[in-house]
Design an enzyme around this catalytic site. Structure first.
Site, PDB file in Angstrom:
ATOM      1  N   LYS A 121     -44.987 -33.223 -19.339  1.00  0.00           N
ATOM      2  CA  LYS A 121     -45.080 -33.461 -20.789  1.00  0.00           C
ATOM      3  C   LYS A 121     -46.535 -33.494 -21.224  1.00  0.00           C
ATOM      4  O   LYS A 121     -46.866 -33.110 -22.324  1.00  0.00           O
ATOM      5  CB  LYS A 121     -44.403 -34.788 -21.141  1.00  0.00           C
ATOM      6  N   HIS A 132     -53.722 -19.467  -5.955  1.00  0.00           N
ATOM      7  CA  HIS A 132     -52.753 -18.694  -6.744  1.00  0.00           C
ATOM      8  C   HIS A 132     -53.219 -17.245  -6.889  1.00  0.00           C
ATOM      9  O   HIS A 132     -52.425 -16.309  -6.773  1.00  0.00           O
ATOM     10  CB  HIS A 132     -52.603 -19.299  -8.148  1.00  0.00           C
ATOM     11  N   ARG A 147     -47.865 -23.021   1.814  1.00  0.00           N
ATOM     12  CA  ARG A 147     -49.121 -23.482   2.416  1.00  0.00           C
ATOM     13  C   ARG A 147     -48.911 -24.110   3.772  1.00  0.00           C
ATOM     14  O   ARG A 147     -49.476 -23.698   4.758  1.00  0.00           O
ATOM     15  CB  ARG A 147     -49.820 -24.485   1.488  1.00  0.00           C
ATOM     16  N   SER A 198     -53.091 -27.317  -7.180  1.00  0.00           N
ATOM     17  CA  SER A 198     -53.526 -27.667  -8.541  1.00  0.00           C
ATOM     18  C   SER A 198     -53.839 -29.160  -8.627  1.00  0.00           C
ATOM     19  O   SER A 198     -54.791 -29.564  -9.309  1.00  0.00           O
ATOM     20  CB  SER A 198     -52.438 -27.314  -9.552  1.00  0.00           C
TER      21      SER A 198
HETATM   22  P1  ADP Z   1     -44.899 -25.284  -8.837  1.00  0.00           P
HETATM   23  O1  ADP Z   1     -44.275 -24.015  -9.314  1.00  0.00           O
HETATM   24  O2  ADP Z   1     -44.095 -25.938  -7.760  1.00  0.00           O
HETATM   25  O3  ADP Z   1     -45.360 -26.179  -9.925  1.00  0.00           O
HETATM   26  P2  ADP Z   1     -47.564 -24.225  -8.467  1.00  0.00           P
HETATM   27  O4  ADP Z   1     -47.604 -23.741  -9.858  1.00  0.00           O
HETATM   28  O5  ADP Z   1     -48.665 -25.151  -8.063  1.00  0.00           O
HETATM   29  O6  ADP Z   1     -46.199 -24.868  -8.028  1.00  0.00           O
HETATM   30  O7  ADP Z   1     -47.614 -22.988  -7.463  1.00  0.00           O
HETATM   31  C1  ADP Z   1     -46.778 -21.862  -7.595  1.00  0.00           C
HETATM   32  C2  ADP Z   1     -46.557 -21.290  -6.221  1.00  0.00           C
HETATM   33  O8  ADP Z   1     -47.804 -20.971  -5.614  1.00  0.00           O
HETATM   34  C3  ADP Z   1     -45.837 -22.228  -5.247  1.00  0.00           C
HETATM   35  O9  ADP Z   1     -44.968 -21.451  -4.434  1.00  0.00           O
HETATM   36  C4  ADP Z   1     -46.958 -22.795  -4.413  1.00  0.00           C
HETATM   37  O10 ADP Z   1     -46.507 -23.151  -3.115  1.00  0.00           O
HETATM   38  C5  ADP Z   1     -47.905 -21.612  -4.364  1.00  0.00           C
HETATM   39  N1  ADP Z   1     -49.282 -22.038  -4.136  1.00  0.00           N
HETATM   40  C6  ADP Z   1     -49.957 -23.028  -4.740  1.00  0.00           C
HETATM   41  N2  ADP Z   1     -51.201 -23.146  -4.246  1.00  0.00           N
HETATM   42  C7  ADP Z   1     -51.323 -22.197  -3.276  1.00  0.00           C
HETATM   43  C8  ADP Z   1     -52.353 -21.831  -2.364  1.00  0.00           C
HETATM   44  N3  ADP Z   1     -53.507 -22.491  -2.311  1.00  0.00           N
HETATM   45  N4  ADP Z   1     -52.111 -20.797  -1.515  1.00  0.00           N
HETATM   46  C9  ADP Z   1     -50.916 -20.171  -1.527  1.00  0.00           C
HETATM   47  N5  ADP Z   1     -49.884 -20.479  -2.350  1.00  0.00           N
HETATM   48  C10 ADP Z   1     -50.084 -21.482  -3.212  1.00  0.00           C
END
Ligand code: ADP
Length: 168
Positions: free
Chosen positions: A42, A18, A91, A129
């Site tokens: 939740k 992220h 990804r 995550s």
């Molecule tokens: P969501 O919003 O679907 O719950 P996340 O909070 O895990 O997903 O991730 C937010 C965004 O960041 C999503 O577009 C996800 O694909 C992207 N993301 C998550 N991990 C990575 C990573 N390792 N590298 C690049 N982008 C990522």
């Protein structure tokens, strides 16, 4: 005209993957809002207040990034900020189906809002995550995968929760 983008997600917990997207998007736009969704799980792994606090520490050195929470429709949050760009990370092909559906739905709801995708760096393309949550639950070392302020919160979370009984 100042270009504003929103990077939405649940960030439960935020990872170095992220952070890479945040760094790169912050260089592409004049301002970036990292929007932490509060409507998902939740029983979150890390409480959203702590997720926001950790992310704020993580982006402390990037002056054009701010961290906010949102609930309800993302496109309404974007409209309230006069923002027409959403940033998401991609990804692997496995992300494509979900991301395509969400971006398409958002376009139906708000045609003026564009979703742009940044490809994950190779070294973070496995990182999610859920991987961090799994490693933490099994007692592994998650610290290479999360920024330090997040690692601290995971540590204090584990200390405040009863440990699972060890298997014989
Ligand atoms: P969501 O919003 O679907 O719950 P996340 O909070 O895990 O997903 O991730 C937010 C965004 O960041 C999503 O577009 C996800 O694909 C992207 N993301 C998550 N991990 C990575 C990573 N390792 N590298 C690049 N982008 C990522």
């Amino acid at each position: 005209m100042s270009r504003l983008a929103i990077y939405p997600g649940s960030f439960d917990p935020p990872t170095v993957g992220h952070m890479d997207i945040i760094d790169r998007a912050a260089r592409m736009f004049d301002r970036l809002i990292v929007a932490v969704g509060t409507n998902s799980a939740k029983d979150p792994f890390i409480d959203h207040v702590e997720r926001v606090a950790a992310l704020r520490e993580c982006v402390h050195g990037i002056p054009n990034v701010q961290v906010e929470t949102f609930s309800g429709l993302l496109v309404e949050f974007a409209r309230a900020h006069d923002c027409t760009v959403l940033v998401r990370g991609m990804r692997a092909i496995s992300d494509f189906d979900y991301e395509f559906r969400v971006a398409s739905a958002n376009r139906r709801l708000a045609p003026e809002i564009e979703t742009v995708f940044l490809m994950a760096r190779d070294e973070y393309s496995f990182l999610a995550s859920s991987v961090v949550r799994e490693i933490a639950a099994l007692g592994g070392d998650y610290s290479p995968f999360v920024p330090a302020p997040v690692a601290e919160r995971i540590r204090s979370r584990s200390e405040s929760r009863p440990q699972r009984p060890a298997r014989a």
